[in-house]
Motif scaffolding. Structure first.
Motif, mmCIF file in Angstrom:
data_model
loop_
_atom_site.group_PDB
_atom_site.id
_atom_site.type_symbol
_atom_site.label_atom_id
_atom_site.label_comp_id
_atom_site.label_asym_id
_atom_site.label_seq_id
_atom_site.Cartn_x
_atom_site.Cartn_y
_atom_site.Cartn_z
ATOM 1 N N LEU A 50 -1.100 19.252 -2.489
ATOM 2 C CA LEU A 50 -1.689 17.991 -2.528
ATOM 3 C C LEU A 50 -0.686 17.191 -3.762
ATOM 4 O O LEU A 50 -0.500 18.016 -4.773
ATOM 5 C CB LEU A 50 -2.923 18.034 -2.732
ATOM 6 C CG LEU A 50 -3.811 16.697 -3.157
ATOM 7 C CD1 LEU A 50 -4.897 16.502 -2.579
ATOM 8 C CD2 LEU A 50 -3.442 16.006 -4.334
ATOM 9 N N SER A 51 -0.254 16.083 -3.609
ATOM 10 C CA SER A 51 0.472 15.490 -4.167
ATOM 11 C C SER A 51 0.405 13.941 -4.157
ATOM 12 O O SER A 51 -0.403 13.495 -3.036
ATOM 13 C CB SER A 51 1.836 15.819 -4.532
ATOM 14 O OG SER A 51 2.436 15.298 -5.826
ATOM 15 N N ALA A 52 1.202 12.972 -4.897
ATOM 16 C CA ALA A 52 0.977 11.576 -4.476
ATOM 17 C C ALA A 52 2.353 11.230 -5.129
ATOM 18 O O ALA A 52 3.273 11.593 -5.518
ATOM 19 C CB ALA A 52 -0.151 11.082 -5.645
ATOM 20 N N ILE A 53 2.720 9.800 -4.599
ATOM 21 C CA ILE A 53 3.852 9.086 -4.683
ATOM 22 C C ILE A 53 3.387 7.580 -5.389
ATOM 23 O O ILE A 53 2.290 7.066 -4.800
ATOM 24 C CB ILE A 53 4.395 8.832 -3.496
ATOM 25 C CG1 ILE A 53 4.771 9.969 -2.867
ATOM 26 C CG2 ILE A 53 5.693 8.173 -3.791
ATOM 27 C CD1 ILE A 53 5.584 10.078 -1.368
ATOM 28 N N ASP A 54 4.016 7.444 -6.234
ATOM 29 C CA ASP A 54 4.027 6.065 -7.099
ATOM 30 C C ASP A 54 4.778 4.814 -6.331
ATOM 31 O O ASP A 54 5.768 4.899 -6.771
ATOM 32 C CB ASP A 54 3.902 6.111 -8.425
ATOM 33 C CG ASP A 54 3.712 4.640 -9.151
ATOM 34 O OD1 ASP A 54 3.124 3.833 -8.604
ATOM 35 O OD2 ASP A 54 3.997 4.564 -10.226
ATOM 36 N N TRP A 55 4.366 4.215 -5.401
ATOM 37 C CA TRP A 55 5.106 2.983 -4.973
ATOM 38 C C TRP A 55 4.941 1.682 -5.939
ATOM 39 O O TRP A 55 4.127 1.315 -5.914
ATOM 40 C CB TRP A 55 4.704 2.705 -3.594
ATOM 41 C CG TRP A 55 5.161 3.942 -2.471
ATOM 42 C CD1 TRP A 55 4.179 4.630 -1.904
ATOM 43 C CD2 TRP A 55 6.410 4.179 -2.059
ATOM 44 N NE1 TRP A 55 4.825 5.757 -1.039
ATOM 45 C CE2 TRP A 55 6.061 5.167 -1.271
ATOM 46 C CE3 TRP A 55 7.558 3.799 -2.189
ATOM 47 C CZ2 TRP A 55 7.036 6.080 -0.511
ATOM 48 C CZ3 TRP A 55 8.764 4.309 -1.596
ATOM 49 C CH2 TRP A 55 8.372 5.401 -0.838
ATOM 50 N N ASP A 56 6.253 1.395 -6.357
ATOM 51 C CA ASP A 56 6.332 0.479 -7.268
ATOM 52 C C ASP A 56 7.641 -0.259 -7.204
ATOM 53 O O ASP A 56 8.554 0.337 -6.989
ATOM 54 C CB ASP A 56 5.965 0.875 -8.727
ATOM 55 C CG ASP A 56 5.244 -0.318 -9.304
ATOM 56 O OD1 ASP A 56 5.636 -1.315 -9.208
ATOM 57 O OD2 ASP A 56 4.417 0.124 -10.206
ATOM 58 N N GLU A 74 0.324 6.629 -2.778
ATOM 59 C CA GLU A 74 0.290 7.603 -1.476
ATOM 60 C C GLU A 74 -0.069 8.821 -1.866
ATOM 61 O O GLU A 74 0.439 9.568 -2.648
ATOM 62 C CB GLU A 74 1.594 7.469 -0.817
ATOM 63 C CG GLU A 74 1.438 7.936 0.560
ATOM 64 C CD GLU A 74 2.807 7.941 1.319
ATOM 65 O OE1 GLU A 74 3.898 7.229 0.818
ATOM 66 O OE2 GLU A 74 2.870 8.513 2.596
ATOM 67 N N ILE A 76 -0.619 12.685 -0.565
ATOM 68 C CA ILE A 76 -0.119 13.490 0.532
ATOM 69 C C ILE A 76 -0.674 14.863 0.352
ATOM 70 O O ILE A 76 -0.691 15.641 -0.689
ATOM 71 C CB ILE A 76 1.500 13.749 0.570
ATOM 72 C CG1 ILE A 76 2.038 12.194 0.556
ATOM 73 C CG2 ILE A 76 1.916 14.307 1.660
ATOM 74 C CD1 ILE A 76 3.293 12.133 0.342
ATOM 75 N N PHE A 122 -0.908 11.029 -12.447
ATOM 76 C CA PHE A 122 -0.604 9.700 -11.741
ATOM 77 C C PHE A 122 -2.047 8.985 -12.171
ATOM 78 O O PHE A 122 -2.139 7.643 -11.939
ATOM 79 C CB PHE A 122 -0.761 9.674 -10.402
ATOM 80 C CG PHE A 122 0.491 10.335 -9.590
ATOM 81 C CD1 PHE A 122 1.633 9.516 -9.498
ATOM 82 C CD2 PHE A 122 0.510 11.660 -9.442
ATOM 83 C CE1 PHE A 122 2.641 9.847 -8.819
ATOM 84 C CE2 PHE A 122 1.850 12.109 -8.931
ATOM 85 C CZ PHE A 122 2.748 11.291 -8.549
#
Lengths: 181, 165, 323, 398
Positions: A50-56, A74, A76, A122
């Motif tokens: 499980l992980s995340a993306i920082d959209w900026d 996001e 995932i 995050f």
């Protein structure tokens, strides 16, 4: 893979298959239900990560996205079925101002550490997590390193030496040689 | 000990003592990262640093004479490194092995890596490489032994700073 | 007075030499088994490395951590050392070359050897370190458990020899013509060696030190010369137990067919050779076996060794009466 | 005196009666971060009741180096240097899924020959990793010699890797679109190997035969040892269900009876051309985990022997642009590494470097099982169980 994708498609209409990776985009409200369904109905019992993306749009290091994105996290997860090589990624978007999402521990025990990592990196809050605390960084460390706004102080102090010698791939002539020989 | 402070030891005695120290170096098993595997390789039959009198026995810092900081020191690990070094009895030596512990290496811009173990503890020998080849570490050990053999007891007791190699 | 001093000096030197010989044997034996040269560059093909070790430890700082129980911590190595050195007193190298030929030599040896347990336990307890404490407790449990089979194994020999003097036991073996290990005490010998290995805390019975589990066990907090004493005592203990084993079971200073008149000359050599052979077996075991788990170790002592040694005594006694 | 102590002794160590009669206070034992058997710098905080352990809490982060962040500020070719230090015992294997992912996004076809070389070196990395495990595991259960045997044999394999790549275990040999032309590229030899060093074919054959011999030796020397069996059989049993829920993969999962191997299941390298077995354990105990790895070494050696015989000729590189830019897209590529499933989730935005690189490492998930496996274990078993998981801290903390 195609076969499995069609099967997924039956349950999730907006699933995509690009670059041999199936992605299901879901709403954050049905996060738990989707995973339960995938685990029980499609037999995706293996919790990979499980992980995340920082959209900026503004980043302090690295490259900013080429096209404008709406700032969000996001999240995932990657699930697979060991016997048949099926693999899906499930993603959802949550807002940056209220980074809350339900914890997956009730579905997959293994989500525990991954969620702690995402929390630490995050600042995403996983609701109902039994011990949501730092995993890697020392006590008293401030900031969430994986945020795009996080600065790498060493790079501020000293310029990136890699700029000097941007090395291309091995010369084309070299690969030509081995092709000839 | 006052006598030694003032006059130093006669040469033959001090050279025997230095000889003993240089050939009985108990190595504190302090494996951090990649380089620790190379240290294992050096202890293996092909390189065998026991030839040089390095005894990889002690698991406790109390019996160790020197430590090889083999690998990346992170900010979380740094207090432990310092503490383990402090627990070692004098005279003690440090070999910093690999780019990571020399300067941060490939992680020079990381948010969690200490940029060089010499910020924490005094280092006697730096071994460059990522990871250094076993031969390089052996060279480092030999240099350390040379340094020990050239030591003056008087300076050691008066804690004169020496230049790292 | 002079005689006492000479004797004590002799004991100290003999004990130290024994330890040094066994250290060399252990390290070089290990290197040989592991296909590598071992200490080499220190001089004389590496055979003088124990000298460097000793000189180095003498120079090291002697750290006494603040939280330890100071007097107990300081004196713990002495118990271990004394128990080992004192044992050297009763081992005969010939009928006359013996520091003290006690009537109750065997009894003395066994009594003194358990003194070391106190040293180990106090060392572990006083160190104010959890690893040390666990190491000390394990050591105590182990030493007590294996003291029994050790003693019981010797009882068989005592019954057979009808004496408790070590010289007397050897003389009895000379009288018999064969050492006891051939003459009926083979089980006793095996039990003795297993129990002795456990007493020495060597692999496969090295749980009290257990590097991969307890760092250095009860020695974790010791440094400098105090550690050296523990370290040397370990090898002294190994040497002396091997020497006692060869005295009790292998005919001590005598080998059959050699003339007994010359025993004063060849006695020490013969004893040393026998001891070294036993020591080498222990070295080979150390470098080739994994270690037991604590409960398996206790099971071995209480469920196998002690019953076996009791049966051994019974059989020996019956044979003694029948023959 | 001595006899009076007997019942107590029995009490303390017989498993059934621990803390039945005596109320004891549990001692908190802090294992690590620097402890000889934690393979580096893992810290365990455990409650100890005599020799029994419970409430084990692993504390991570002593080797956290921030790969995922650093990958965002580096370009694709630079990341290969970084990632092969993740699992430092098998550096070569770490590059493969990353490179494969970048190639997939760029839609590049890699020449067969390059794929074969990658495959051979990956298997060699696996062998060398399992050698380290074998030695270290024996050391942890108290046998001091096998590690030297393992190291000696491992050097032979490392020599081969070095002769091709120039590096002992951080080769940084893969390029997007193929592999780096070998260091001392020799002349054409009988097997039409133009760019592998001269003598590679012969040396590999010898070394792989040695590996098979060494595995056999380990089976006899360690596996045949009664004490070793006593220490590892029925210790630390892990069921397949728990393993899957925690994402445990690789030899540990296979030891629990799940026949899952990404080498056959995915196509990141041409494993389907070769004939090999997937060793599977029965009980999922420490012995099985050890056994599976030893058998895997033999299988890997067999794969290498077949691959070297069927080495295709051709170029090592496809043509790629001088400055690598990966088009927009995202993909997840996973590979069967010595420790288990390793994968990279690459989110590319069309730039020089990835926008986000998620590194999925095997040991991270494998270690997360520790608190469950160690519940109620004896202290020596703790070491045996931990060792049998064969984790590398770089792989755990990243």
């Amino acid at each position: 893979m195609e076969e499995f994708f069609n099967k997924i498609k039956e349950s999730f209409q907006d699933a995509t298959l690009e670059f041999e990776t199936i992605n299901i985009k879901v709403d954050s409200a049905e996060w738990i239900e989707v995973h339960k369904k995938l685990r029980d109905e499609l037999n995706l019992k293996f919790f990979s990560w499980l992980s995340a993306i920082d959209w900026d749009n503004e980043v302090s290091v690295g490259e900013a996205p080429k096209e404008s994105v709406s700032p969000s996290f996001e999240i995932i997860t990657c699930l697979s079925d060991l016997a048949n090589t099926n693999l899906v990624t499930v993603s959802t978007s949550i807002s940056k101002s209220e980074p809350n999402i339900k914890s997956l521990i009730e579905v997959y025990d293994g989500a525990n550490w991954h969620e702690r990592e995402a929390y630490e990196m995050f600042g995403i809050n996983f609701e109902n997590h039994p011990n949501l605390e730092k995993l890697y960084l020392p006590d008293g460390y401030e900031g969430n390193p994986m945020l795009k706004s996080f600065e790498l102080i060493s790079r501020e102090v000293k310029p990136w030496p890699g700029e000097v010698d941007v090395e291309g791939m091995p010369e084309e002539s070299e690969s030509g040689e081995s092709a000839d020989g | 000990m006052g006598v030694v402070d003032k006059f130093g030891l006669p040469k033959p005695i001090s050279s025997v003592f230095n000889w003993a120290r240089s050939y009985s170096l108990w190595y504190f098993q302090f494996g951090l990262a990649c380089c620790a595997i190379e240290v294992m390789a050096v202890s293996g039959p092909r390189h065998d640093f026991m030839r040089l009198g390095i005894i990889p026995l002690p698991a406790s810092p109390r019996q160790a004479d020197f430590m090889i900081v083999a690998g990346t020191v992170t900010d979380k690990m740094a207090p432990s490194v310092k503490r383990l070094y402090d627990q070692m009895p004098e005279p003690k030596y440090v070999i910093s092995m690999g780019s990571c512990s020399n300067s941060g290496g490939p992680y020079w811009d990381s948010y969690s890596v200490t940029k060089g173990v010499d910020q924490l503890i005094p280092v006697d020998v730096y071994v460059p490489g990522c990871p250094p080849r076993p031969e390089a570490l052996q060279e480092g050990i030999i240099l350390l032994q040379k340094k020990i053999r050239g030591e003056d007891m008087k300076e050691k007791w008066l804690e004169v700073q020496t230049e790292p190699i | 007075m002079t005689e006492v001093l000479i004797k004590v000096g002799f004991l100290a030197i003999a004990a130290l030499n024994g330890a040094v010989i066994f250290t060399i044997m252990d390290v070089k034996g290990a290197s040989w088994m592991q296909r590598r040269p071992g200490p080499l560059h220190v001089g004389l093909r590496g055979f003088i490395f124990p000298l460097a070790e000793i000189l180095k430890f003498v120079q090291k700082e002697d750290i006494i951590p603040t939280e330890v129980d100071r007097p107990v911590f300081k004196w713990a190595p002495a118990y271990v050392m004394v128990s080992c050195v004192a044992l050297f007193a009763v081992v005969p190298m010939s009928p006359t070359l013996v520091v003290a030929d006690l009537e109750l030599g065997v009894f003395f040896a066994l009594a003194i050897s358990s003194l070391g347990t106190i040293g180990v336990l106090t060392a572990g307890w006083s160190s104010a370190n959890k690893y040390s404490l666990m190491g000390g407790l394990r050591a105590a449990g182990q030493l007590i458990a294996y003291e029994l089979p050790l003693i019981l194994a010797v009882v068989g020999v005592v019954i057979q020899a009808e004496t408790m003097s070590l010289v007397g036991i050897v003389e009895k073996q000379i009288e018999w013509g064969v050492p006891f290990v051939v003459g009926g005490q083979i089980v006793g010998f095996l039990i003795f060696m297993v129990a002795a290995t456990a007493e020495m805390m060597r692999v496969p019975f090295d749980m009290p030190i257990g590097e991969s589990e307890l760092t250095m066990g009860f020695m974790t907090e010791y440094s400098g010369i105090r550690f050296l004493i523990f370290y040397i005592s370990e090898y002294m203990n190994m040497f002396i137990l091997c020497a006692i084993a060869s005295t009790l079971f292998l005919g001590g200073y005598h080998v059959p067919l050699l003339p007994t008149e010359w025993v004063n000359f060849y006695g020490p050599v013969v004893l040393l050779t026998k001891t070294a052979i036993l020591g080498f077996i222990l070295v080979a075991i150390r470098w080739s076996q994994p270690r037991f788990r604590e409960d398996q170790l206790q099971n071995l002592a209480w469920k196998i060794l002690i019953p076996a040694s009791l049966v051994n005594i019974l059989v020996t006694a019956i044979m003694k009466v029948v023959l | 005196m001595v006899n009076a102590l007997d019942p107590q002794n029995m009490n303390r160590f017989s498993e059934a009666s621990v803390s039945v009669e005596i109320e004891t206070e549990d001692m908190t034992l802090n294992i690590g971060p620097q402890h000889p058997s934690t393979h580096g710098v893992l810290r365990l905080v455990a409650k100890v009741d005599g020799e029994k352990v419970h409430d084990v809490k692993p504390v991570l982060g002593y080797m956290h180096r921030g790969y995922e962040k650093l990958a965002e500020v580096r370009s694709y070719p630079q990341i290969t240097t970084l990632v092969n230090r993740i699992d430092w015992v098998a550096g070569f294997s770490n590059e493969i899924p990353f490179i494969a992912g970048a190639e997939r996004l760029m839609e590049i076809d890699v020449p067969e020959r390059a794929k074969h070389i990658r495959l051979i070196l990956t298997e060699m990395a696996r062998i060398s990793s399992h050698f380290v495990f074998n030695g270290a595991y024996a050391l942890e259960v108290g046998a001091l010699t096998p590690i030297f045997y393992a190291m000696e044999d491992r050097e032979r394999v490392l020599d081969l890797i070095e002769s091709v790549t120039g590096g002992r275990f951080h080769p940084n040999f893969n390029r997007i679109g193929g592999v780096k032309p070998a260091a001392g590229a020799g002349p054409t030899s009988k097997k039409n190997i133009q760019d592998l060093p001269a003598g590679f074919y012969r040396d590999t054959k010898v070394a792989m035969e040695k590996v098979i011999q060494a595995a056999d030796q380990f089976q006899n020397l360690i596996g045949g040892n009664e004490v070793f069996k006593k220490r590892t059989k029925n210790v630390g049993v892990l069921t397949a269900e728990t393993a899957e829920a925690y994402g445990v993969s690789g030899p540990i999962l296979r030891a629990s009876g799940v026949k899952s191997d990404l080498r056959t299941q995915t196509d990141y390298l041409p494993y389907d051309q070769f004939d090999y077995d997937i060793p599977v354990g029965e009980n999922g105990d420490c012995y099985d985990r050890w056994d599976v790895r030893v058998k895997e070494m033999v299988e890997s050696a067999k794969i290498v022997l077949q691959a070297i015989d069927s080495m295709p000729s051709g170029p090592l590189q496809t043509k790629v642009p001088k400055v690598i830019k990966v088009p927009k897209g995202r993909t997840y590529v996973r590979a069967e590494n010595p420790k288990g499933e390793m994968g990279y989730y690459i989110v590319s935005d069309g730039g020089l470097g990835p926008y986000r690189l998620k590194v999925r490492t095997a040991s991270f998930s494998n270690v997360s099982i520790l608190p469950i496996m160690l519940e109620g274990a004896l202290l020596p078993d703790l070491i045996a169980i931990m060792g049998s998981l064969d984790f590398v801290l770089g792989d755990v903390d990243r």
